[in-house]
Write an enzyme that holds these catalytic residues in place. Sequence first.
Site, PDB file in Angstrom:
ATOM      1  N   ASN A  34      -3.667   3.042   4.726  1.00 13.89           N
ATOM      2  CA  ASN A  34      -3.695   1.687   5.263  1.00 13.89           C
ATOM      3  C   ASN A  34      -3.376   0.696   4.152  1.00 13.89           C
ATOM      4  OD1 ASN A  34      -6.238   0.783   3.904  1.00 13.89           O
ATOM      5  ND2 ASN A  34      -7.041   2.507   5.071  1.00 13.89           N
ATOM      6  N   ARG A  35      -3.417  -0.593   4.464  1.00 11.20           N
ATOM      7  CA  ARG A  35      -2.899  -1.611   3.554  1.00 11.20           C
ATOM      8  C   ARG A  35      -3.892  -2.108   2.515  1.00 11.20           C
ATOM      9  NH1 ARG A  35       0.185  -6.137   6.833  1.00 11.20           N
ATOM     10  NH2 ARG A  35       0.089  -6.984   4.734  1.00 11.20           N
TER      11      ARG A  35
END
Length: 224
Positions: A34-35
Amino acid sequence: VEGLFAVGALAGVRVMVTAGPTREPLDPVRYLTNRSSGRMGFAVAAAAAEAGAQVCLVSGPVHLDTPPGVTRVDVETALQMYEAVMARAAGTDLFIATAAVADYRMAQPAPRKIKKQADELPLTLVKNPDILAAVAALPDGPFTVGFAAETDDLDTYARGKLEAKGLDMIAANDVSGGRGFDVADNALKVFWRGGSLSLPQQPKLQLARELVALIARHHGGCRA
Ligand code: CTP
Ligand code: CA
């Protein structure tokens, strides 16, 4: 008196912080992630160390330097983070979960590189353990602080997580439109059973210092 005795709002308190994303392998060369940059968690670890705490930082894969005075444990997957945290939870007074833990992992990661064949590739994912909820459920466990990144209904979801996971506090940030992730500034709204407080948009280290001061006031109030 630096050096001999820790001074500050968390002097002598044993703090564990989780930070960064986790990385869940699909096969030996690919993964789901994820970011999260880990910056908020590293800032929280730095601020806790500045406040006199003994800090253990359990980090997923990030490109950040370890803050001064912080002990770092590197992990990759959610299961590894769970093991690292649970192994150290008994010696922890205050647990702050900032990690963006992958909610799911591959049911069976492929042992060899997945080759391009069919037009569709369905993947079966299974749920990862909830590290924060597991720590909060420990008998005589640490004071627990969660984070919640939400794109809508911030108050409702944050309070829901506080209750559902049995936390002492939760810090929520609005990540709609790419806010909060992989940026230098952030804002938080912090909730506990008896109230809430908004910490305004500012650089993550300053924000982390304000959050740590707030946690120290509540954590202190709950000690014998
Ligand atoms: N968390 C955790 N272990 C997980 C998932 C989340 O420790 N497997 C922690 C995060 O570090 C964070 C808090 O739980 O402090 C909330 O994470 P979040 O992803 O917002 O909540 P979830 O319970 O996973 O719910 P959802 O993603 O559906 O919003
Ligand atoms: Ca999640």
